[in-house]
Design a protein around this motif. Structure first.
Motif, PDB file in Angstrom:
ATOM      1  N   LEU A 124       0.825  -1.207   0.000  1.00  0.00           N
ATOM      2  CA  LEU A 124       0.000   0.000   0.000  1.00  0.00           C
ATOM      3  C   LEU A 124       0.860   1.258   0.000  1.00  0.00           C
ATOM      4  O   LEU A 124       0.527   2.245  -0.648  1.00  0.00           O
ATOM      5  N   GLY A 125       1.985   1.197   0.695  1.00  0.00           N
ATOM      6  CA  GLY A 125       2.880   2.351   0.730  1.00  0.00           C
ATOM      7  C   GLY A 125       3.453   2.686  -0.628  1.00  0.00           C
ATOM      8  O   GLY A 125       3.489   3.852  -1.026  1.00  0.00           O
ATOM      9  N   VAL A 126       3.876   1.663  -1.368  1.00  0.00           N
ATOM     10  CA  VAL A 126       4.527   1.923  -2.649  1.00  0.00           C
ATOM     11  C   VAL A 126       3.544   2.397  -3.719  1.00  0.00           C
ATOM     12  O   VAL A 126       3.943   3.074  -4.662  1.00  0.00           O
ATOM     13  N   VAL A 127       2.262   2.093  -3.569  1.00  0.00           N
ATOM     14  CA  VAL A 127       1.285   2.521  -4.582  1.00  0.00           C
ATOM     15  C   VAL A 127       0.447   3.720  -4.162  1.00  0.00           C
ATOM     16  O   VAL A 127      -0.171   4.347  -5.014  1.00  0.00           O
ATOM     17  N   SER A 128       0.413   4.075  -2.888  1.00  0.00           N
ATOM     18  CA  SER A 128      -0.500   5.131  -2.433  1.00  0.00           C
ATOM     19  C   SER A 128      -0.139   6.510  -2.987  1.00  0.00           C
ATOM     20  O   SER A 128      -1.008   7.208  -3.518  1.00  0.00           O
ATOM     21  N   VAL A 129       1.115   6.910  -2.856  1.00  0.00           N
ATOM     22  CA  VAL A 129       1.511   8.238  -3.332  1.00  0.00           C
ATOM     23  C   VAL A 129       1.424   8.332  -4.855  1.00  0.00           C
ATOM     24  O   VAL A 129       0.859   9.301  -5.376  1.00  0.00           O
ATOM     25  N   PRO A 130       1.962   7.335  -5.615  1.00  0.00           N
ATOM     26  CA  PRO A 130       1.807   7.435  -7.068  1.00  0.00           C
ATOM     27  C   PRO A 130       0.344   7.461  -7.507  1.00  0.00           C
ATOM     28  O   PRO A 130      -0.005   8.178  -8.450  1.00  0.00           O
ATOM     29  N   PHE A 131      -0.501   6.712  -6.830  1.00  0.00           N
ATOM     30  CA  PHE A 131      -1.920   6.710  -7.191  1.00  0.00           C
ATOM     31  C   PHE A 131      -2.529   8.093  -6.984  1.00  0.00           C
ATOM     32  O   PHE A 131      -3.262   8.592  -7.839  1.00  0.00           O
ATOM     33  N   ALA A 132      -2.203   8.727  -5.856  1.00  0.00           N
ATOM     34  CA  ALA A 132      -2.727  10.070  -5.595  1.00  0.00           C
ATOM     35  C   ALA A 132      -2.172  11.069  -6.609  1.00  0.00           C
ATOM     36  O   ALA A 132      -2.907  11.935  -7.102  1.00  0.00           O
ATOM     37  N   LEU A 133      -0.885  10.942  -6.933  1.00  0.00           N
ATOM     38  CA  LEU A 133      -0.288  11.850  -7.916  1.00  0.00           C
ATOM     39  C   LEU A 133      -0.881  11.657  -9.307  1.00  0.00           C
ATOM     40  O   LEU A 133      -1.131  12.636 -10.020  1.00  0.00           O
ATOM     41  N   ILE A 134      -1.100  10.415  -9.700  1.00  0.00           N
ATOM     42  CA  ILE A 134      -1.694  10.150 -11.012  1.00  0.00           C
ATOM     43  C   ILE A 134      -3.118  10.689 -11.065  1.00  0.00           C
ATOM     44  O   ILE A 134      -3.547  11.248 -12.080  1.00  0.00           O
ATOM     45  N   GLY A 135      -3.852  10.535  -9.976  1.00  0.00           N
ATOM     46  CA  GLY A 135      -5.204  11.094  -9.933  1.00  0.00           C
ATOM     47  C   GLY A 135      -5.191  12.608 -10.070  1.00  0.00           C
ATOM     48  O   GLY A 135      -5.981  13.180 -10.828  1.00  0.00           O
ATOM     49  N   ALA A 136      -4.281  13.269  -9.353  1.00  0.00           N
ATOM     50  CA  ALA A 136      -4.177  14.724  -9.455  1.00  0.00           C
ATOM     51  C   ALA A 136      -3.710  15.144 -10.844  1.00  0.00           C
ATOM     52  O   ALA A 136      -4.201  16.130 -11.407  1.00  0.00           O
ATOM     53  N   TYR A 137      -2.784  14.392 -11.402  1.00  0.00           N
ATOM     54  CA  TYR A 137      -2.282  14.699 -12.743  1.00  0.00           C
ATOM     55  C   TYR A 137      -3.382  14.524 -13.790  1.00  0.00           C
ATOM     56  O   TYR A 137      -3.493  15.331 -14.710  1.00  0.00           O
ATOM     57  N   ALA A 138      -4.181  13.500 -13.640  1.00  0.00           N
ATOM     58  CA  ALA A 138      -5.269  13.273 -14.598  1.00  0.00           C
ATOM     59  C   ALA A 138      -6.265  14.421 -14.580  1.00  0.00           C
ATOM     60  O   ALA A 138      -6.781  14.825 -15.627  1.00  0.00           O
ATOM     61  N   VAL A 139      -6.517  14.963 -13.406  1.00  0.00           N
ATOM     62  CA  VAL A 139      -7.460  16.073 -13.293  1.00  0.00           C
ATOM     63  C   VAL A 139      -6.870  17.349 -13.908  1.00  0.00           C
ATOM     64  O   VAL A 139      -7.557  18.102 -14.593  1.00  0.00           O
ATOM     65  N   ALA A 140      -5.563  17.586 -13.705  1.00  0.00           N
ATOM     66  CA  ALA A 140      -4.949  18.840 -14.142  1.00  0.00           C
ATOM     67  C   ALA A 140      -4.295  18.773 -15.515  1.00  0.00           C
ATOM     68  O   ALA A 140      -3.880  19.804 -16.043  1.00  0.00           O
TER      69      ALA A 140
END
Length: 191
Positions: A124-140
């Protein structure tokens, strides 16, 4: 709304495949996960495992192979939770398992540190930050892709990742390659 649906699909896919890999790793025969790797260190907190792997995941650009130098720096040099040889073995084993190398390596390392709970925390640690960043990147992304600075930053990251991978390859080869025959074998394989 389509972005939200896409994010839900990505979450469902990650959970589905992570669960499959979790079962594969946890049910691996003892001949694969040699007993010397299963050190259930109960003094090590699950939160510290999660945070260490979240830090690795936050700067993990370039795929699973770029993870190895980061993993060795954090887990071997800073935390001293494992040896370089153990991390190299986990990385090699992670390549044999189906799925993403970064998650497989995190799962094996977390399993070595605290068993199943360490496995979950590292994954969960290795995927949590990239997942949040990808979500933010997809929006912006629709607004950011027009800026030349953004494109230049992304182009500048590529050589850094290549340099990290070359440095790790050099460090691993110094430890793994022994003698003239080993060097010749590596050169023959590279050709």
């Amino acid at each position: 709304m389509p972005i939200f649906a896409s994010c839900l699909y990505v979450i469902a896919t990650i959970v589905h495949y992570s669960a499959k890999r979790f079962v594969v790793v946890c049910n691996a025969p003892k001949s694969i996960l040699v007993n010397k790797y299963v050190r259930n260190n109960s003094t090590l907190s699950i939160l510290s495992i999660f945070l260490s792997f979240a830090k690795i995941g936050a700067v993990l650009i370039g795929g699973g192979y770029a993870m190895l130098p980061l993993l060795e720096d954090e887990i071997v040099r800073r935390k001293k939770w494992a040896t370089s040889e153990e991390i190299a073995d986990f990385f090699a084993l992670a390549q044999l398992l189906p799925g993403v190398i970064a998650i497989n390596t995190a799962m094996l390392t977390g399993n070595r540190l605290r068993g199943i709970w360490g496995n979950l925390a590292a994954s969960l640690g290795v995927v949590s930050v990239p997942f949040a960043l990808i979500g933010a990147y997809a929006v912006a992304y629709s607004q950011m892709h027009e800026y030349p600075v953004v494109m230049k930053v992304l182009q500048g990251v590529r050589p850094a990742v290549a340099g990290m991978m070359l440095a790790m390859g050099w460090n691993m080869s110094r430890k793994a390659v022994k003698g003239v025959w080993g060097t010749l074998s590596v050169l023959a394989a590279a050709a």
